[in-house]
Design a protein around this motif. Structure first.
Motif, short mmCIF file in Angstrom:
data_model
loop_
_atom_site.label_atom_id
_atom_site.label_comp_id
_atom_site.label_asym_id
_atom_site.label_seq_id
_atom_site.Cartn_x
_atom_site.Cartn_y
_atom_site.Cartn_z
N ASN A 213 0.86 -1.19 0.00
CA ASN A 213 0.00 0.00 0.00
C ASN A 213 0.90 1.23 0.00
OD1 ASN A 213 -1.61 2.23 0.71
ND2 ASN A 213 -3.02 0.97 1.88
N GLY A 214 0.95 1.92 -1.11
CA GLY A 214 1.84 3.08 -1.25
C GLY A 214 1.63 4.13 -0.19
N ASN A 215 0.39 4.30 0.26
CA ASN A 215 0.12 5.32 1.28
C ASN A 215 0.73 4.98 2.64
OD1 ASN A 215 -1.25 7.39 -0.11
ND2 ASN A 215 -3.08 6.12 -0.19
N THR B 179 13.71 9.16 1.12
CA THR B 179 14.59 8.23 0.42
C THR B 179 13.97 7.89 -0.93
OG1 THR B 179 15.33 7.34 2.53
CG2 THR B 179 15.70 5.97 0.58
N PRO B 180 14.65 8.25 -2.03
CA PRO B 180 14.06 8.07 -3.36
C PRO B 180 13.53 6.67 -3.66
CG PRO B 180 15.99 9.45 -3.51
CD PRO B 180 15.95 8.94 -2.10
N CYS B 181 14.27 5.61 -3.35
CA CYS B 181 13.79 4.27 -3.72
C CYS B 181 12.51 3.91 -2.96
CB CYS B 181 14.87 3.22 -3.53
SG CYS B 181 15.37 2.94 -1.82
N ILE B 182 12.38 4.34 -1.73
CA ILE B 182 11.17 4.08 -0.94
C ILE B 182 10.00 4.86 -1.53
CG2 ILE B 182 10.04 4.42 1.31
CD1 ILE B 182 12.10 2.29 1.61
N VAL B 183 10.23 6.15 -1.75
CA VAL B 183 9.15 7.01 -2.24
C VAL B 183 8.74 6.62 -3.66
CG1 VAL B 183 8.47 9.39 -2.74
CG2 VAL B 183 9.80 8.87 -0.69
N ASN C 123 -0.88 9.20 -5.18
CA ASN C 123 -1.15 10.20 -4.16
C ASN C 123 -0.31 10.03 -2.90
OD1 ASN C 123 -2.96 11.98 -5.44
ND2 ASN C 123 -4.57 10.44 -5.25
N ALA C 124 0.49 8.98 -2.83
CA ALA C 124 1.42 8.82 -1.71
C ALA C 124 2.44 9.96 -1.71
CB ALA C 124 2.12 7.46 -1.81
N LEU C 125 2.54 10.66 -2.82
CA LEU C 125 3.43 11.82 -2.90
C LEU C 125 3.13 12.81 -1.77
CD1 LEU C 125 5.66 13.27 -4.53
CD2 LEU C 125 3.84 14.32 -5.89
#
Length: 167
Positions: free
Chosen positions: A103-105, A117-121, A130-132
């Motif tokens: 679940n990205g959120n 952290t780029p790889c996580i995000v 929308n997890a952004l």
């Protein structure tokens, strides 16, 4: 034994019965909240509960919320279980990666440094654009493009300089 939700109406003695508790959480992981304190610290009972409903982790004894294997099982079932993981595990890259892939959120429950952290995000926004909103990388071009590719509505969470960018 028919319905896990009926467990909440059981007597205190029955809610302390290991076999009844196990049967209840196998039907409804959230029934863990009605089990005795001792059973909420029982690894087998809690594993059955989080295997059925990851977010049942919130009802587990604190020690099990810091157990990496237990938390991993919970976030694999529901990434949002990360919310109830011990603080150290919310800083654990492997645990957080599993959570955001499910679940990205769930990235909103990661430690502050992992939300940057780029790889996580990237993993989170590729799953749920929308997890952004929960990321510290709203000005990172690759992250924003991945988020918007997944969901155009994610643009509302991007840095203002991306909102006028035609790409």
């Amino acid at each position: 034994r028919q319905q896990g939700t009926a467990f909440k109406y059981a007597s205190k003695d029955l809610r302390a019965d290991r076999s009844l508790a196990l049967a209840a959480v196998e039907k409804d992981g959230n029934s863990l909240q009605f089990a005795s304190e001792k059973l909420r610290a029982d690894p087998e009972i809690v594993a059955a509960a989080v295997g059925q409903k990851g977010t049942a982790l919130k009802h587990a004894a604190l020690g099990l919320r810091s157990d990496s294997a237990m938390v991993l099982a919970a976030v694999r079932q529901d990434g949002n279980a990360l919310e109830w993981a011990g603080e150290a595990l919310r800083r654990d890259t492997a645990i957080v990666c599993e959570a955001v892939q499910q679940n990205g959120n769930a990235v909103r429950f990661a430690s502050e440094d992992l939300r940057a952290t780029p790889c996580i995000v990237l993993s989170a926004v590729r799953q749920t654009g929308n997890a952004l909103e929960h990321s510290a990388l709203v000005a990172d071009r690759d992250v924003v493009l991945a988020a918007v590719s997944q969901s155009g509505a994610a643009l509302r969470h991007a840095s203002s300089n991306f909102k006028a960018d035609p790409q």
